[in-house]
Design a protein around this motif. Sequence first.
Motif, PDB file in Angstrom:
ATOM      1  N   LYS A   1     -10.388  40.964 -76.293  1.00 54.50           N
ATOM      2  CA  LYS A   1     -11.826  41.127 -76.566  1.00 54.50           C
ATOM      3  C   LYS A   1     -12.572  39.813 -76.384  1.00 54.50           C
ATOM      4  N   ILE A   2     -11.993  38.729 -76.881  1.00 56.97           N
ATOM      5  CA  ILE A   2     -12.630  37.418 -76.749  1.00 56.97           C
ATOM      6  C   ILE A   2     -12.617  36.984 -75.287  1.00 56.97           C
ATOM      7  N   ILE A   3     -11.491  37.211 -74.615  1.00 53.64           N
ATOM      8  CA  ILE A   3     -11.380  36.839 -73.202  1.00 53.64           C
ATOM      9  C   ILE A   3     -12.413  37.583 -72.366  1.00 53.64           C
ATOM     10  N   ASP A   4     -12.548  38.889 -72.582  1.00 49.93           N
ATOM     11  CA  ASP A   4     -13.512  39.680 -71.816  1.00 49.93           C
ATOM     12  C   ASP A   4     -14.943  39.239 -72.116  1.00 49.93           C
ATOM     13  N   ARG A   5     -15.200  38.844 -73.357  1.00 49.24           N
ATOM     14  CA  ARG A   5     -16.541  38.359 -73.683  1.00 49.24           C
ATOM     15  C   ARG A   5     -16.827  37.061 -72.940  1.00 49.24           C
ATOM     16  N   PHE A   6     -15.836  36.174 -72.883  1.00 53.81           N
ATOM     17  CA  PHE A   6     -15.983  34.925 -72.126  1.00 53.81           C
ATOM     18  C   PHE A   6     -16.283  35.235 -70.660  1.00 53.81           C
ATOM     19  N   VAL A   7     -15.502  36.121 -70.079  1.00 55.53           N
ATOM     20  CA  VAL A   7     -15.630  36.438 -68.657  1.00 55.53           C
ATOM     21  C   VAL A   7     -16.963  37.133 -68.360  1.00 55.53           C
ATOM     22  N   SER A   8     -17.523  37.826 -69.339  1.00 52.06           N
ATOM     23  CA  SER A   8     -18.787  38.534 -69.119  1.00 52.06           C
ATOM     24  C   SER A   8     -19.933  37.589 -68.798  1.00 52.06           C
ATOM     25  N   TYR A   9     -19.779  36.290 -69.120  1.00 57.68           N
ATOM     26  CA  TYR A   9     -20.830  35.307 -68.838  1.00 57.68           C
ATOM     27  C   TYR A   9     -20.641  34.624 -67.481  1.00 57.68           C
ATOM     28  N   ILE A  10     -19.579  34.986 -66.758  1.00 58.85           N
ATOM     29  CA  ILE A  10     -19.330  34.396 -65.443  1.00 58.85           C
ATOM     30  C   ILE A  10     -20.114  35.159 -64.382  1.00 58.85           C
TER      31      ILE A  10
END
Length: 358
Positions: free
Chosen positions: A55-64
């Motif tokens: 969940k945290i990883i996907d949230r990080f990637v959502s800003y790329i």
Amino acid sequence: MRITTARLLKIGATKPPPTNYANKMPPLPQVSQLVKLYQVKAAKFLSQNFLYDPKIIDRFVSYIGTTQQADLAGQYVCEIGPGPGSISRSIMQRNPEQLMVVEKDHRFMTMLKYLASICEERFQIVHGDILLFDLLQAFPAEFAQPWNEECPPFTVCGNLPFNISLPLMFKFLHQISLKENIFTLGRIPMLFTFQHEVGQRLIAQPGDQQRCRISVTSQFYTDTSYKFKIVGGSFVPAPKVDVAVVELVPKKEFITDLPFKTVDFIIKHCMHNRNKNCRQGVRTLFPRTRVDLVEEIFHISAVDPTLPGSHLDNLHFRDLCHAYESIADRTPQLRLVDSYDPKAWLKHFDENGDPLQV
């Protein structure tokens, strides 16, 4: 530096439609499985702390990415320090045109090559030190954008080891100021993790107790935004501090056209004892006996010397930089001393603060 791909790219060749990797990506092993299978643990001397929470990883990637699309179609991403590839997997699930990862630790090559075997030519691995690697290799020049237009479809990102985050930041800021290296291709956005306190400093405004040298220097050249906080316990091993996710996008217009090293040098001294009146820091730019030069720099810049350094805004620092340069053009020896120790001036100035004749 070695670049590994599943297939060599043929420049100019017609590419097939992007493969959707969402259904091909294998599930991410548990941390215990990774340690057992590959006998790899985070190296303390490399300041490694890895994320495995999807969940945290996907949230990080959502800003790329430079578009508001749900996926990364047409985007080129360079990830710094992928480790076992947990963030890399999430990026590839969003179908970028290409992902290049730069990893120094050879122990993660097996895991990364496994991911490359699934993603084919769209996933490239560089085994090397990011502080030495030429990032221009990560992005195709044909998609560059003029500086004053939209950002190119490129992003540099990473869960940075704490011990390289600031050296890498200053390297990028220097390159941005000159519009060189990858920034010859345009205003490339960056998304990084920092210690929570560093993240707060990057966005700190005048009057904030966290405002310091890196606050002003980064804000001279980039628009910074704090995206979200990650609790330290989410990492393996867990650091003693929380972590900030911060985006930095180069500004279309800089506050000053002075060289980065000049700007950073002056800001560093002005921010010395930053919570005391700024005169305390500014006077370290001159020999101790040259009170007249301290008065002159405040007169030229029209900055109030009783204000704390942390209360000065970016335009105050710009005016101090230009005022210092006008004085240093008259007395170039001033630029030869970068020290808070009054004795350091005696190498180039006499006891009265006059420059020595060479």
